[in-house]
Design a protein around this motif. Sequence first.
Motif, short mmCIF file in Angstrom:
data_model
loop_
_atom_site.label_atom_id
_atom_site.label_comp_id
_atom_site.label_asym_id
_atom_site.label_seq_id
_atom_site.Cartn_x
_atom_site.Cartn_y
_atom_site.Cartn_z
N GLY A 197 15.81 -9.49 -7.04
CA GLY A 197 17.18 -9.10 -6.26
C GLY A 197 16.50 -7.93 -5.34
N MET A 198 15.72 -6.49 -6.57
CA MET A 198 15.08 -5.49 -5.89
C MET A 198 14.24 -5.77 -4.98
SD MET A 198 15.45 -3.17 -9.17
CE MET A 198 14.31 -1.60 -8.30
N VAL A 199 14.81 -4.73 -3.71
CA VAL A 199 13.67 -4.59 -2.07
C VAL A 199 13.17 -3.30 -2.81
CG1 VAL A 199 14.94 -6.50 -1.85
CG2 VAL A 199 15.63 -3.67 -1.06
N ALA A 200 11.82 -3.20 -1.79
CA ALA A 200 11.34 -1.68 -1.57
C ALA A 200 11.82 -0.60 -1.34
CB ALA A 200 9.95 -2.26 -0.58
N GLU A 201 13.34 -0.59 -1.07
CA GLU A 201 14.15 0.05 -0.83
C GLU A 201 15.03 0.88 -2.01
OE1 GLU A 201 16.52 3.52 0.75
OE2 GLU A 201 15.32 2.87 1.54
N ASP A 202 14.81 0.03 -3.24
CA ASP A 202 15.50 -0.36 -3.99
C ASP A 202 14.51 0.94 -5.25
OD1 ASP A 202 17.56 -1.40 -3.29
OD2 ASP A 202 16.79 -3.62 -3.48
N TYR A 203 13.25 0.44 -5.27
CA TYR A 203 12.31 0.63 -6.66
C TYR A 203 11.85 2.39 -5.75
CZ TYR A 203 10.74 -3.83 -7.77
OH TYR A 203 10.53 -5.15 -8.59
N VAL A 204 11.68 2.48 -4.94
CA VAL A 204 11.16 3.43 -3.96
C VAL A 204 12.54 4.66 -4.57
CG1 VAL A 204 10.39 5.44 -1.89
CG2 VAL A 204 10.23 3.14 -2.01
N THR A 205 13.96 4.23 -3.78
CA THR A 205 15.12 5.08 -4.15
C THR A 205 14.75 5.73 -5.63
OG1 THR A 205 16.26 4.50 -2.39
CG2 THR A 205 17.45 5.55 -4.04
N ARG A 206 14.82 4.57 -6.30
CA ARG A 206 14.72 4.54 -7.83
C ARG A 206 14.52 5.95 -8.31
NH1 ARG A 206 11.92 2.22 -12.45
NH2 ARG A 206 13.55 2.43 -14.29
N TRP A 207 12.96 5.93 -8.21
CA TRP A 207 11.49 7.11 -8.47
C TRP A 207 12.51 7.95 -7.46
CZ3 TRP A 207 8.41 2.55 -6.67
CH2 TRP A 207 7.38 1.65 -7.67
N SER B 249 0.06 1.95 -4.03
CA SER B 249 -0.33 2.86 -3.31
C SER B 249 0.87 2.79 -1.72
CB SER B 249 -1.75 2.44 -2.45
OG SER B 249 -2.42 2.83 -3.74
N ALA B 250 1.11 1.33 -1.23
CA ALA B 250 1.96 1.47 -0.35
C ALA B 250 3.23 2.34 -1.07
CB ALA B 250 2.52 -0.16 -0.39
N PHE B 251 3.45 2.05 -2.01
CA PHE B 251 5.65 2.94 -2.83
C PHE B 251 4.66 4.46 -2.40
CE2 PHE B 251 5.87 -1.18 -5.41
CZ PHE B 251 7.25 -1.55 -4.66
N VAL C 233 5.52 -14.13 1.63
CA VAL C 233 4.51 -13.87 0.17
C VAL C 233 6.11 -14.33 -0.45
CG1 VAL C 233 4.49 -11.11 -0.53
CG2 VAL C 233 3.03 -11.81 1.07
N GLU C 234 7.34 -14.01 -0.23
CA GLU C 234 8.30 -13.83 -1.59
C GLU C 234 8.71 -15.19 -1.42
OE1 GLU C 234 12.94 -13.34 -0.85
OE2 GLU C 234 12.22 -12.24 0.55
N TYR D 29 7.12 -6.75 -7.72
CA TYR D 29 7.10 -5.15 -7.90
C TYR D 29 5.93 -5.99 -6.82
CZ TYR D 29 3.39 -1.47 -8.33
OH TYR D 29 2.31 -0.31 -8.37
N LEU D 30 4.89 -7.28 -6.67
CA LEU D 30 3.64 -6.86 -5.22
C LEU D 30 4.75 -7.55 -3.78
CD1 LEU D 30 1.36 -8.80 -7.28
CD2 LEU D 30 1.61 -6.61 -7.25
N VAL D 31 5.96 -8.14 -4.47
CA VAL D 31 6.71 -8.27 -3.13
C VAL D 31 7.27 -7.55 -2.21
CG1 VAL D 31 8.60 -10.26 -2.10
CG2 VAL D 31 6.73 -11.03 -3.79
N ALA D 32 7.96 -6.25 -3.57
CA ALA D 32 8.38 -5.47 -2.22
C ALA D 32 7.28 -4.75 -2.06
CB ALA D 32 8.97 -5.01 -4.43
N ALA D 33 6.26 -4.40 -2.75
CA ALA D 33 5.20 -3.54 -1.64
C ALA D 33 5.15 -4.45 -0.92
CB ALA D 33 4.12 -3.38 -3.15
N ALA D 34 4.76 -5.11 -0.64
CA ALA D 34 4.23 -5.46 0.77
C ALA D 34 4.92 -5.20 1.78
CB ALA D 34 4.60 -7.13 0.43
#
Length: 272
Positions: free
Chosen positions: A61-71, A92-94, A162-163, A204-209
Amino acid sequence: MTAPRAWRPIAGGPPAGPLVLAVDFAATGRPEAAFADLVARLDPGTEVWESLQPPLGTETGMVAEDYVTRWEEEVRASGRRIGAVLGFCAGSAFAGELAVRLARSQPRSPRLVVFDPESPTTSTLYYQFRKVVESLAGVLGEQAAREALAEGTAAADRIGDVEGLGAELVRVFTAAGRAACAAADLDDEFADELTATYRSFVSYLVAAAAVDHVKCWSGAVAVSSATPTSGLNPLDPAARAALVERELTFDVHHADLLRDPGVARAVARLLA
């Protein structure tokens, strides 16, 4: 600061010095060189942290926002100044989005360096699916691998987003992987880790897209390999030039980009 959970140090440096962040999906046994290979070829003295994925299963259920915010949150909690953000392939997108966010809270924007940068597409997902299945043919068995590849190919032909394709490829791989492990009398723990790792990679790939890479890479230095299908190489010269601030090209295969001495020397100059 408590031990980081979203990052792992891969090179030490002075506590007061600038920190370099490296975003990648570093998996054990992958054929591509990793940032640890690059860092080993740099001059000592620069502290580098490499991104960690969420614990297996928690990425659902994580989206790009979740990954980047976590880091981002863990970096901000460290109180460190960020000198550069590096990204490899989809990372590189992240990396671009992370660099944009961190620039808002420090006087000087981090330098952004992206290595064979890619924004994942359905073709990316299918290519990675084929690569993983073929690399695990010894575990899956030739017949099961052929059947999984056929089913994955059919999915790629009919699913255009992609999703959606990511979810279907995870289903195909999970079914094939569990059946193969059962047939080989491998325990459930091995099957769980095998399938969960692939699911984490697809997430990870789907979120980066979903990251707006066009906006994020405008000030980046791209480091490109000679592999025609990797990074910016499939694009025409005008499109490549428009995506990044400048590009450094090297006559090296994509898998060896992060372990090449010439690349390391160029990166050292960029970080100096």
